[in-house]
Design a protein around this motif. Sequence first.
Motif, PDB file in Angstrom:
ATOM      1  N   THR A 188       0.839  -1.191   0.000  1.00 52.84           N
ATOM      2  CA  THR A 188       0.000   0.000   0.000  1.00 52.84           C
ATOM      3  C   THR A 188       0.878   1.247   0.000  1.00 52.84           C
ATOM      4  O   THR A 188       2.049   1.200   0.415  1.00 52.84           O
ATOM      5  CB  THR A 188      -0.907   0.024   1.231  1.00 52.84           C
ATOM      6  OG1 THR A 188      -0.092   0.122   2.411  1.00 52.84           O
ATOM      7  CG2 THR A 188      -1.756  -1.238   1.298  1.00 52.84           C
ATOM      8  N   PRO A 189       0.343   2.390  -0.428  1.00 53.52           N
ATOM      9  CA  PRO A 189       1.113   3.635  -0.349  1.00 53.52           C
ATOM     10  C   PRO A 189       1.571   3.949   1.072  1.00 53.52           C
ATOM     11  O   PRO A 189       2.687   4.433   1.273  1.00 53.52           O
ATOM     12  CB  PRO A 189       0.119   4.684  -0.872  1.00 53.52           C
ATOM     13  CG  PRO A 189      -0.779   3.924  -1.796  1.00 53.52           C
ATOM     14  CD  PRO A 189      -0.930   2.575  -1.158  1.00 53.52           C
ATOM     15  N   ASP A 190       0.723   3.680   2.063  1.00 51.72           N
ATOM     16  CA  ASP A 190       1.123   3.942   3.448  1.00 51.72           C
ATOM     17  C   ASP A 190       2.300   3.066   3.853  1.00 51.72           C
ATOM     18  O   ASP A 190       3.186   3.505   4.598  1.00 51.72           O
ATOM     19  CB  ASP A 190      -0.057   3.692   4.389  1.00 51.72           C
ATOM     20  CG  ASP A 190      -1.140   4.746   4.266  1.00 51.72           C
ATOM     21  OD1 ASP A 190      -0.846   5.835   3.728  1.00 51.72           O
ATOM     22  OD2 ASP A 190      -2.283   4.475   4.689  1.00 51.72           O
ATOM     23  N   ALA A 191       2.319   1.819   3.363  1.00 54.84           N
ATOM     24  CA  ALA A 191       3.421   0.911   3.700  1.00 54.84           C
ATOM     25  C   ALA A 191       4.742   1.419   3.134  1.00 54.84           C
ATOM     26  O   ALA A 191       5.805   1.229   3.745  1.00 54.84           O
ATOM     27  CB  ALA A 191       3.123  -0.489   3.179  1.00 54.84           C
ATOM     28  N   VAL A 192       4.708   2.078   1.974  1.00 55.12           N
ATOM     29  CA  VAL A 192       5.932   2.633   1.397  1.00 55.12           C
ATOM     30  C   VAL A 192       6.466   3.744   2.293  1.00 55.12           C
ATOM     31  O   VAL A 192       7.671   3.832   2.550  1.00 55.12           O
ATOM     32  CB  VAL A 192       5.660   3.158  -0.027  1.00 55.12           C
ATOM     33  CG1 VAL A 192       6.916   3.840  -0.586  1.00 55.12           C
ATOM     34  CG2 VAL A 192       5.233   2.020  -0.940  1.00 55.12           C
ATOM     35  N   GLY A 193       5.576   4.614   2.776  1.00 59.67           N
ATOM     36  CA  GLY A 193       6.009   5.663   3.691  1.00 59.67           C
ATOM     37  C   GLY A 193       6.588   5.103   4.973  1.00 59.67           C
ATOM     38  O   GLY A 193       7.604   5.598   5.480  1.00 59.67           O
ATOM     39  N   GLU A 194       5.953   4.056   5.506  1.00 64.63           N
ATOM     40  CA  GLU A 194       6.469   3.415   6.716  1.00 64.63           C
ATOM     41  C   GLU A 194       7.830   2.787   6.469  1.00 64.63           C
ATOM     42  O   GLU A 194       8.702   2.801   7.346  1.00 64.63           O
ATOM     43  CB  GLU A 194       5.474   2.368   7.197  1.00 64.63           C
ATOM     44  CG  GLU A 194       4.149   2.943   7.675  1.00 64.63           C
ATOM     45  CD  GLU A 194       3.113   1.870   7.922  1.00 64.63           C
ATOM     46  OE1 GLU A 194       3.455   0.670   7.727  1.00 64.63           O
ATOM     47  OE2 GLU A 194       1.971   2.201   8.285  1.00 64.63           O
ATOM     48  N   LEU A 195       8.036   2.235   5.272  1.00 63.01           N
ATOM     49  CA  LEU A 195       9.322   1.632   4.941  1.00 63.01           C
ATOM     50  C   LEU A 195      10.434   2.671   4.952  1.00 63.01           C
ATOM     51  O   LEU A 195      11.508   2.449   5.530  1.00 63.01           O
ATOM     52  CB  LEU A 195       9.250   0.958   3.568  1.00 63.01           C
ATOM     53  CG  LEU A 195      10.583   0.469   2.996  1.00 63.01           C
ATOM     54  CD1 LEU A 195      11.161  -0.647   3.863  1.00 63.01           C
ATOM     55  CD2 LEU A 195      10.420  -0.001   1.555  1.00 63.01           C
ATOM     56  N   VAL A 196      10.195   3.817   4.316  1.00 61.62           N
ATOM     57  CA  VAL A 196      11.222   4.871   4.280  1.00 61.62           C
ATOM     58  C   VAL A 196      11.543   5.353   5.695  1.00 61.62           C
ATOM     59  O   VAL A 196      12.713   5.556   6.044  1.00 61.62           O
ATOM     60  CB  VAL A 196      10.748   6.034   3.399  1.00 61.62           C
ATOM     61  CG1 VAL A 196      11.728   7.202   3.483  1.00 61.62           C
ATOM     62  CG2 VAL A 196      10.604   5.584   1.947  1.00 61.62           C
ATOM     63  N   GLU A 197      10.517   5.505   6.506  1.00 60.88           N
ATOM     64  CA  GLU A 197      10.730   5.935   7.890  1.00 60.88           C
ATOM     65  C   GLU A 197      11.543   4.899   8.663  1.00 60.88           C
ATOM     66  O   GLU A 197      12.459   5.238   9.423  1.00 60.88           O
ATOM     67  CB  GLU A 197       9.380   6.171   8.563  1.00 60.88           C
ATOM     68  CG  GLU A 197       9.474   6.724   9.969  1.00 60.88           C
ATOM     69  CD  GLU A 197       8.111   7.011  10.567  1.00 60.88           C
ATOM     70  OE1 GLU A 197       8.034   7.249  11.791  1.00 60.88           O
ATOM     71  OE2 GLU A 197       7.113   7.002   9.804  1.00 60.88           O
ATOM     72  N   ARG A 198      11.220   3.631   8.452  1.00 55.34           N
ATOM     73  CA  ARG A 198      11.930   2.558   9.146  1.00 55.34           C
ATOM     74  C   ARG A 198      13.386   2.475   8.683  1.00 55.34           C
ATOM     75  O   ARG A 198      14.309   2.278   9.495  1.00 55.34           O
ATOM     76  CB  ARG A 198      11.210   1.234   8.896  1.00 55.34           C
ATOM     77  CG  ARG A 198      11.787   0.050   9.657  1.00 55.34           C
ATOM     78  CD  ARG A 198      10.828  -1.123   9.636  1.00 55.34           C
ATOM     79  NE  ARG A 198      10.581  -1.628   8.286  1.00 55.34           N
ATOM     80  CZ  ARG A 198       9.428  -1.459   7.635  1.00 55.34           C
ATOM     81  NH1 ARG A 198       8.438  -0.800   8.197  1.00 55.34           N
ATOM     82  NH2 ARG A 198       9.272  -1.964   6.419  1.00 55.34           N
ATOM     83  N   LEU A 199      13.623   2.628   7.397  1.00 53.77           N
ATOM     84  CA  LEU A 199      14.988   2.576   6.876  1.00 53.77           C
ATOM     85  C   LEU A 199      15.816   3.741   7.399  1.00 53.77           C
ATOM     86  O   LEU A 199      17.008   3.584   7.691  1.00 53.77           O
ATOM     87  CB  LEU A 199      14.970   2.597   5.344  1.00 53.77           C
ATOM     88  CG  LEU A 199      14.389   1.359   4.649  1.00 53.77           C
ATOM     89  CD1 LEU A 199      14.358   1.565   3.145  1.00 53.77           C
ATOM     90  CD2 LEU A 199      15.193   0.109   4.992  1.00 53.77           C
ATOM     91  N   ALA A 200      15.199   4.923   7.515  1.00 55.67           N
ATOM     92  CA  ALA A 200      15.921   6.089   8.032  1.00 55.67           C
ATOM     93  C   ALA A 200      16.353   5.865   9.478  1.00 55.67           C
ATOM     94  O   ALA A 200      17.471   6.231   9.870  1.00 55.67           O
ATOM     95  CB  ALA A 200      15.051   7.331   7.913  1.00 55.67           C
ATOM     96  N   ARG A 201      15.493   5.241  10.282  1.00 54.63           N
ATOM     97  CA  ARG A 201      15.869   4.939  11.668  1.00 54.63           C
ATOM     98  C   ARG A 201      16.968   3.895  11.706  1.00 54.63           C
ATOM     99  O   ARG A 201      17.923   4.003  12.490  1.00 54.63           O
ATOM    100  CB  ARG A 201      14.650   4.441  12.448  1.00 54.63           C
ATOM    101  CG  ARG A 201      13.610   5.502  12.730  1.00 54.63           C
ATOM    102  CD  ARG A 201      12.672   5.037  13.851  1.00 54.63           C
ATOM    103  NE  ARG A 201      12.058   3.751  13.526  1.00 54.63           N
ATOM    104  CZ  ARG A 201      10.879   3.618  12.937  1.00 54.63           C
ATOM    105  NH1 ARG A 201      10.188   4.684  12.590  1.00 54.63           N
ATOM    106  NH2 ARG A 201      10.382   2.416  12.689  1.00 54.63           N
ATOM    107  N   ARG A 202      16.850   2.890  10.863  1.00 53.73           N
ATOM    108  CA  ARG A 202      17.847   1.826  10.842  1.00 53.73           C
ATOM    109  C   ARG A 202      19.210   2.346  10.398  1.00 53.73           C
ATOM    110  O   ARG A 202      20.258   1.858  10.844  1.00 53.73           O
ATOM    111  CB  ARG A 202      17.385   0.699   9.913  1.00 53.73           C
ATOM    112  CG  ARG A 202      18.188  -0.586  10.013  1.00 53.73           C
ATOM    113  CD  ARG A 202      17.635  -1.603   9.036  1.00 53.73           C
ATOM    114  NE  ARG A 202      16.245  -1.932   9.338  1.00 53.73           N
ATOM    115  CZ  ARG A 202      15.415  -2.513   8.473  1.00 53.73           C
ATOM    116  NH1 ARG A 202      15.842  -2.800   7.244  1.00 53.73           N
ATOM    117  NH2 ARG A 202      14.183  -2.805   8.828  1.00 53.73           N
ATOM    118  N   ALA A 203      19.194   3.344   9.528  1.00 50.88           N
ATOM    119  CA  ALA A 203      20.445   3.933   9.038  1.00 50.88           C
ATOM    120  C   ALA A 203      20.996   5.005   9.968  1.00 50.88           C
ATOM    121  O   ALA A 203      22.023   5.612   9.663  1.00 50.88           O
ATOM    122  CB  ALA A 203      20.217   4.522   7.649  1.00 50.88           C
ATOM    123  N   ASN A 204      20.290   5.252  11.080  1.00 52.61           N
ATOM    124  CA  ASN A 204      20.712   6.254  12.070  1.00 52.61           C
ATOM    125  C   ASN A 204      20.821   7.652  11.470  1.00 52.61           C
ATOM    126  O   ASN A 204      21.735   8.424  11.824  1.00 52.61           O
ATOM    127  CB  ASN A 204      22.047   5.848  12.710  1.00 52.61           C
ATOM    128  CG  ASN A 204      21.933   4.588  13.542  1.00 52.61           C
ATOM    129  OD1 ASN A 204      20.949   4.392  14.250  1.00 52.61           O
ATOM    130  ND2 ASN A 204      22.934   3.711  13.439  1.00 52.61           N
TER     131      ASN A 204
END
Length: 384
Positions: free
Chosen positions: A299-315
């Motif tokens: 879903t479009p919302d899942a894409v936004g959540e993915l980017v947010e999660r990757l940004a946290r994981r990348a510190n």
Amino acid sequence: MDAFLVRMPSGSRYWTVVDDELQVMPVADRYLRDLRFGRSRAELTTKSYAGAIALYLRWCRRTGRDWSTAAGDMGLFIVWLKYSSAGASQIVVAGPGVDPVRRERRINGVLTGVRGFLAHAVAAKAAPGWVLGQIYEIASTQDLPLEAQGEDAGIGYRLGARHRLQEPEVEVNRASDEEIVALLHACRSARDRLIVLLMARVGLRVGQLAGLRRCDAHLMVDSRILGCDVEGPHLHVVRRQNPNTAWSKRRSSIWFPVDFLVVQAFDQYVYERHEFLGIDGSDFLLVNLFRPPLGSPVTPDAVGELVERLARRANLDRHLTPHMLRRAFGSNVADAGGSLDEVQRLLGQKDPRSPRPYLRPDVRRLRAAVGRVPSPREHGEETR
């Protein structure tokens, strides 16, 4: 009054306006249905407009005004929007030092929805014709920038919004190349890497990305085998009614060229998808591989959540959004020497003015531009 989601028997959805007894407001409902199905606007557009209309009707009820003629007091409505919260039971009198509840951009969005609703009401004979003069003013097309006037130099007229707040200029933010690389390193699957690249290297919007079908990817050097006349690897974006609410803003289909990095990411993802799902899964290109329902479209919302999660994981030290990756693509094309019309086409935008907010030049390009300007001494030597 409040916005309410309606699910049609066909599976299509749109938002309408209901009162406290869950009774539909007929004029608003007809307008929103026409917006969704007659004009093919996105479901989220009807949600935004329904919320705006609900605020307007709520204000009319609390101030004892007739909604069909209250447009003459639109200035008072703007003040109410600025200082009254949605759940406030009384009219708030703003004084010095009171912080606004809504900013200029949000208020302008509400006014856009209300103007459309009132114009529809006038056309449907549910509101008097003079209301149009309260919300619009006639303006000449010669007031528009030259790029927007078209080839016809004749005088034309258009309706201009009478009430619109001046929005403060905010510098458009973009993801840096270093942040994009960090996101890619933080990905733990080929699918996630492909999603990041489709935004950062192709410039797709979230709705376009989540709505891609497998048949939309033409990654062969010669696409004539597939019955396509477009040369080189590319993607087709087509507006469709999708069960995951993905929606392309463009009514007409458009194709986007892709480079070898995206093609390579596609190959890796196809292998990964087959490893998890085999030949199962929907016709959508990007599907769930790691959580149920497996094989269903992201879903479009899942894409936004993915980017947010990757940004946290990348510190990373700031919040990133999918649109910041799209802006990075537009800016990088310009930094590489791309002209404005090339950026416009690659971003899939029709208005020549649209790409400008996406272009945030690299500091090195700005310094190089200054360095190319000849000095007064060089001009003096040429005239001798």
